[in-house]
Design an enzyme around this catalytic site. Structure first.
Site, PDB file in Angstrom:
ATOM      1  N   TYR A  21       3.803  -7.054  -0.913  1.00 42.17           N
ATOM      2  CA  TYR A  21       4.900  -7.000   0.059  1.00 42.17           C
ATOM      3  C   TYR A  21       5.497  -8.376   0.346  1.00 42.17           C
ATOM      4  O   TYR A  21       6.083  -8.580   1.420  1.00 42.17           O
ATOM      5  CB  TYR A  21       4.420  -6.328   1.346  1.00 42.17           C
ATOM      6  CG  TYR A  21       4.166  -4.845   1.182  1.00 42.17           C
ATOM      7  CD1 TYR A  21       5.203  -3.987   0.807  1.00 42.17           C
ATOM      8  CD2 TYR A  21       2.906  -4.292   1.403  1.00 42.17           C
ATOM      9  CE1 TYR A  21       4.983  -2.627   0.643  1.00 42.17           C
ATOM     10  CE2 TYR A  21       2.678  -2.928   1.250  1.00 42.17           C
ATOM     11  CZ  TYR A  21       3.725  -2.100   0.870  1.00 42.17           C
ATOM     12  OH  TYR A  21       3.507  -0.745   0.717  1.00 42.17           O
ATOM     13  N   LYS A  34      -0.921   5.970   0.391  1.00 45.78           N
ATOM     14  CA  LYS A  34      -1.256   5.025   1.460  1.00 45.78           C
ATOM     15  C   LYS A  34      -2.355   5.594   2.369  1.00 45.78           C
ATOM     16  O   LYS A  34      -2.682   6.790   2.284  1.00 45.78           O
ATOM     17  CB  LYS A  34       0.023   4.706   2.233  1.00 45.78           C
ATOM     18  CG  LYS A  34       1.072   3.949   1.389  1.00 45.78           C
ATOM     19  CD  LYS A  34       2.312   3.631   2.221  1.00 45.78           C
ATOM     20  CE  LYS A  34       3.307   2.773   1.460  1.00 45.78           C
ATOM     21  NZ  LYS A  34       4.497   2.436   2.289  1.00 45.78           N
ATOM     22  N   HIS A  79       3.643   4.892  -1.840  1.00 47.78           N
ATOM     23  CA  HIS A  79       4.408   3.765  -2.379  1.00 47.78           C
ATOM     24  C   HIS A  79       4.735   4.067  -3.835  1.00 47.78           C
ATOM     25  O   HIS A  79       3.939   4.681  -4.537  1.00 47.78           O
ATOM     26  CB  HIS A  79       3.555   2.480  -2.316  1.00 47.78           C
ATOM     27  CG  HIS A  79       4.148   1.345  -3.099  1.00 47.78           C
ATOM     28  ND1 HIS A  79       5.120   0.528  -2.589  1.00 47.78           N
ATOM     29  CD2 HIS A  79       3.927   0.921  -4.374  1.00 47.78           C
ATOM     30  CE1 HIS A  79       5.472  -0.365  -3.514  1.00 47.78           C
ATOM     31  NE2 HIS A  79       4.754  -0.154  -4.597  1.00 47.78           N
ATOM     32  N   GLU A  84       3.355  -5.053 -10.016  1.00 49.64           N
ATOM     33  CA  GLU A  84       2.426  -4.370  -9.111  1.00 49.64           C
ATOM     34  C   GLU A  84       1.189  -3.855  -9.855  1.00 49.64           C
ATOM     35  O   GLU A  84       0.079  -3.894  -9.316  1.00 49.64           O
ATOM     36  CB  GLU A  84       3.169  -3.238  -8.381  1.00 49.64           C
ATOM     37  CG  GLU A  84       4.217  -3.796  -7.422  1.00 49.64           C
ATOM     38  CD  GLU A  84       5.169  -2.765  -6.838  1.00 49.64           C
ATOM     39  OE1 GLU A  84       5.016  -1.554  -7.112  1.00 49.64           O
ATOM     40  OE2 GLU A  84       6.075  -3.177  -6.082  1.00 49.64           O
ATOM     41  N   ASN A 106       4.181   6.089   5.920  1.00 45.93           N
ATOM     42  CA  ASN A 106       5.052   6.968   5.132  1.00 45.93           C
ATOM     43  C   ASN A 106       4.430   7.427   3.815  1.00 45.93           C
ATOM     44  O   ASN A 106       5.125   7.653   2.842  1.00 45.93           O
ATOM     45  CB  ASN A 106       6.424   6.323   4.948  1.00 45.93           C
ATOM     46  CG  ASN A 106       6.354   5.016   4.179  1.00 45.93           C
ATOM     47  OD1 ASN A 106       5.273   4.578   3.805  1.00 45.93           O
ATOM     48  ND2 ASN A 106       7.497   4.413   3.923  1.00 45.93           N
TER      49      ASN A 106
HETATM   50  N1  UDP Z   1       8.546  -0.509   6.360  1.00 50.92           N
HETATM   51  C1  UDP Z   1       8.338  -0.405   7.715  1.00 50.92           C
HETATM   52  N2  UDP Z   1       9.412  -0.562   8.564  1.00 50.92           N
HETATM   53  C2  UDP Z   1      10.669  -0.804   8.095  1.00 50.92           C
HETATM   54  C3  UDP Z   1      10.867  -0.913   6.717  1.00 50.92           C
HETATM   55  C4  UDP Z   1       9.789  -0.758   5.863  1.00 50.92           C
HETATM   56  O1  UDP Z   1       7.213  -0.176   8.164  1.00 50.92           O
HETATM   57  O2  UDP Z   1      11.599  -0.933   8.919  1.00 50.92           O
HETATM   58  C5  UDP Z   1       7.398  -0.376   5.453  1.00 50.92           C
HETATM   59  C6  UDP Z   1       7.257   1.035   4.892  1.00 50.92           C
HETATM   60  O3  UDP Z   1       5.861   1.315   4.789  1.00 50.92           O
HETATM   61  C7  UDP Z   1       7.872   0.892   3.503  1.00 50.92           C
HETATM   62  C8  UDP Z   1       7.448  -0.530   3.134  1.00 50.92           C
HETATM   63  O4  UDP Z   1       7.559  -1.263   4.345  1.00 50.92           O
HETATM   64  O5  UDP Z   1       7.373   1.862   2.620  1.00 50.92           O
HETATM   65  C9  UDP Z   1       8.300  -1.186   2.068  1.00 50.92           C
HETATM   66  O6  UDP Z   1       9.646  -1.099   2.424  1.00 50.92           O
HETATM   67  P1  UDP Z   1      10.775  -0.766   1.332  1.00 50.92           P
HETATM   68  O7  UDP Z   1      12.092  -1.019   1.986  1.00 50.92           O
HETATM   69  O8  UDP Z   1      10.462  -1.505   0.072  1.00 50.92           O
HETATM   70  O9  UDP Z   1      10.643   0.810   1.142  1.00 50.92           O
HETATM   71  P2  UDP Z   1      10.037   1.727  -0.018  1.00 50.92           P
HETATM   72  O10 UDP Z   1      10.351   1.062  -1.327  1.00 50.92           O
HETATM   73  O11 UDP Z   1       8.557   1.845   0.242  1.00 50.92           O
HETATM   74  O12 UDP Z   1      10.731   3.050   0.158  1.00 50.92           O
END
Ligand code: UDP
Length: 134
Positions: A51, A11, A117, A128, A114
């Site tokens: 997303y 990211k 992805h 994707e 974070n």
């Molecule tokens: N995210 C965020 N706040 C939240 C939950 C998710 O900013 O409370 C963002 C974060 O960048 C995350 C992405 O949304 O990586 C997708 O969320 P997911 O629950 O799918 O997590 P991942 O699969 O990336 O671990």
């Protein structure tokens, strides 16, 4: 376990903070193969498609502007059990909760940024890869 393909993306904060080499190194050390790799921006359409499941959530708008805010590294990663392996290397979604030794645990600071992805299932991976390597 079967050979799988997964989609992973470093990211904007991961690129900006100089973690590309270390992340690719961790994938390769884990026995995974980088099949495709491209540095570039995520378009608004790609961000929304990737997303879609989060549309309407409180963090959605911030997530879309963050993921389109600077260059990312788009990757197709392959190997035995690649989907789960990449998720394990990534660590928990919230860097504050991600274990040391994971990519998010070592390089992430806050939930909104974070580092990385990774597709959460083989079906998501196929979808994707289609979005980012059309
Ligand atoms: N995210 C965020 N706040 C939240 C939950 C998710 O900013 O409370 C963002 C974060 O960048 C995350 C992405 O949304 O990586 C997708 O969320 P997911 O629950 O799918 O997590 P991942 O699969 O990336 O671990």
């Amino acid at each position: 376990m079967a050979i799988q393909k997964t989609y992973s993306m470093i990211k904007p904060d991961g690129v900006r903070n100089g973690h590309i080499g270390e992340i690719v190194n961790r994938f390769e050390r884990a026995g995974l193969t980088v099949e495709r790799m491209e540095l570039g921006m995520v378009t608004l359409d790609q961000a929304k498609a990737n997303y879609a499941e989060h549309e309407g959530k409180p963090f959605y708008d911030g997530l879309i502007s963050y993921i389109t805010s600077g260059p990312v590294v788009k990757m197709v990663i392959s190997g035995e059990g690649a989907v789960a392996k990449v998720r394990t290397l990534m660590g928990a979604t919230n860097p504050a909760e991600a274990a040391p030794g994971t990519i998010r645990g070592d390089f992430g600071l806050i939930m909104d940024e974070n580092v990385i992805h990774g597709s959460d299932s083989p079906e998501s991976a196929e979808r994707e890869i289609g979005i980012f390597f059309a």
